[in-house]
Design an enzyme around this catalytic site. Structure first.
Site, mmCIF file in Angstrom:
data_model
loop_
_atom_site.group_PDB
_atom_site.id
_atom_site.type_symbol
_atom_site.label_atom_id
_atom_site.label_comp_id
_atom_site.label_asym_id
_atom_site.label_seq_id
_atom_site.Cartn_x
_atom_site.Cartn_y
_atom_site.Cartn_z
ATOM 1 N N GLU A 327 0.708 -1.092 0.067
ATOM 2 C CA GLU A 327 -0.007 -0.033 0.006
ATOM 3 C C GLU A 327 0.853 1.373 -0.014
ATOM 4 O O GLU A 327 1.845 1.450 0.927
ATOM 5 C CB GLU A 327 -1.022 0.072 1.163
ATOM 6 C CG GLU A 327 -1.942 -1.136 1.263
ATOM 7 C CD GLU A 327 -2.835 -0.866 2.337
ATOM 8 O OE1 GLU A 327 -4.239 -1.154 2.203
ATOM 9 O OE2 GLU A 327 -2.657 -0.245 3.552
ATOM 10 N N CYS A 328 0.637 2.313 -0.778
ATOM 11 C CA CYS A 328 1.357 3.480 -0.999
ATOM 12 C C CYS A 328 2.827 3.465 -0.916
ATOM 13 O O CYS A 328 3.532 2.850 -1.883
ATOM 14 C CB CYS A 328 0.845 4.508 0.041
ATOM 15 S SG CYS A 328 1.140 6.165 -0.345
#
Length: 436
Positions: A327-328
């Site tokens: 994520e990210c």
């Protein structure tokens, strides 16, 4: 019954976090059990709340969560004497389009739960106008009740007197006024506050904030203004499926942006979580059946991550047979390369072809609604996921198969689709919940 309040303000930067931490620690020092919550999709503040109270704090979010989910999450306050929810941005600030139970505004939570609002007003550069702002916030939405005001960063006794008189004239209680006090400023960086776990002196800082606020704020009057609240039975819990039975979770200063409610929900569903540190050149647990790389600050540690060959080779070996999701910041590390603020490109793990640059900074911020085009750990193709994106990195190349069709809160399609290649998947948004 708990005494319940929401700490909010007209805008960001007024001192909500500092006041929340100070009140929480001051009441804890009096022997009260204090439970904190964070309104909105901030993944940094809950760790500060936990440091102040000794109890885990979770996010409640009216855009990404329905009422039953919020009721389930706030039930953790059932044994508390005091419940404090810290707002985000200004009291009524949210997105233009309504989500599952609101627009993401702090006011949604205040009205939904019946918790009165304690406003933090920074009257710097003004005097009587501060009262006009507070009165406007009090009267803007009928279902939101204002408990009173704490003034922050007042310039002098004369300044305080002018603002107090004006607030009294419009019938708003002032519980205290805080002079400027540089010693309790919380350090910041580009994504918000420097994380609690990175600050060795955080306990002393919170203690000083509590001492300072106790000296200048009538804590008993604040408590009397709170609502007496008892949690209501929740019909269901959070709709989040664990990504696997045994989850290897990257966890260190570069990989730390995890919503507490996500980990709790995974564990409640029977998942086991083992942590490892890419910065310490560690590898995922060989017995895990999925690896999850959360967001954080890889751009600040890109050289070290690139140099940690054992981590990279271990992650590649894991991904040869089992799913890996990022994520990210975790997504960026799964990519081919990351260019830092000085323009230096660092080789990442290469599980995806993603190329990102922190040298070409542009803020990406907002809620995301993603419809998966392919499966990812815990979620099948076609699932609708609600999340939030916040970073300053620019995509230079995103060559792999798109993972999802992603919309912002207005319904507009955005370019950050996420990626899939083999067993590796990644998104720029942080998952909050799956639609029912």
């Amino acid at each position: 019954m708990a005494a319940s309040l929401i700490i909010s303000a007209p805008a960001s930067g007024a001192g909500k976090t500092t006041l929340t931490l100070a009140l929480a620690r001051a009441w804890r020092n009096r022997g009260l059990n204090v439970q904190c919550f964070k309104s909105g999709p901030d993944y940094i503040d809950p760790a500060f709340h936990a440091a102040a109270t000794g109890r885990a704090s979770v996010n409640v979010d009216s855009w990404a969560m329905d009422r039953a989910t919020i009721a389930h999450l706030v039930n953790r306050g059932v044994d508390a004497d005091v419940v404090l929810a810290e707002g985000s941005m200004g009291l009524f600030d949210g997105v233009a389009a309504r989500g599952l139970s609101g627009t993401g505004a702090t006011a949604d939570i205040a009205e939904m739960l019946g918790w009165p609002v304690l406003l933090v007003i920074d009257p710097s550069g003004q005097a009587q106008t501060a009262a006009a702002i507070a009165a406007g916030l009090r009267d803007y939405r009928a279902g939101v009740r204002l408990a009173g005001v704490v003034l922050n960063r007042v310039a002098s006794p004369r300044h305080e007197d002018l603002v107090r008189r004006a607030l009294t004239d419009v019938g708003i209680a002032v519980f205290g006024a805080l002079p400027r006090h540089a010693e309790i400023n919380l350090p910041k960086r580009h994504l918000g506050l420097v994380q609690a776990e990175e600050q060795a002196e955080i306990g002393k800082l919170i203690d000083e904030a509590a001492r300072f606020v106790t000296e200048h704020v009538d804590l008993d009057a604040v408590l009397r203004s709170a609502a007496s609240w008892s949690p209501q039975p929740a019909t269901n819990g959070l709709n989040v499926t664990p990504p696997g039975q045994r989850i290897a979770l990257a966890r260190d200063a570069a990989f730390s942006f995890v919503y507490p409610h996500m980990l709790e929900t995974w564990r409640a569903a029977g998942a086991e979580i083992s942590t490892f540190s890419p910065l310490a050149d560690e590898v995922p647990d060989a017995s895990a059946d999925v690896c999850w790389l959360p967001g954080g600050y890889p751009e600040l540690h890109a050289g070290k991550i690139a140099a940690n060959a054992r981590f990279a080779s271990g992650l590649r070996a894991f991904a040869a047979t089992r799913p890996v999701h990022g994520e990210c910041g975790g997504y960026m590390v799964l990519g081919a390369g990351l260019t830092d603020a000085e323009g230096v490109r660092h080789e990442m793990t290469g599980l995806l072809g993603l190329e990102t640059s922190f040298a070409k900074r542009r803020m990406h911020l907002g809620y995301r609604l993603a419809t998966l085009a392919a499966s990812m750990p815990g979620h099948q193709a076609g699932a609708r996921l609600r999340g939030h994106e916040f970073h300053y990195s620019t995509i230079l190349a995103q060559p792999d198969t798109p993972l999802a069709v992603v919309h912002d809160a207005t319904g507009a399609v955005i370019a950050e689709t996420g990626s899939r290649r083999g067993q590796a998947t990644g998104t720029f948004f942080h998952l909050i919940a799956e639609d029912q």
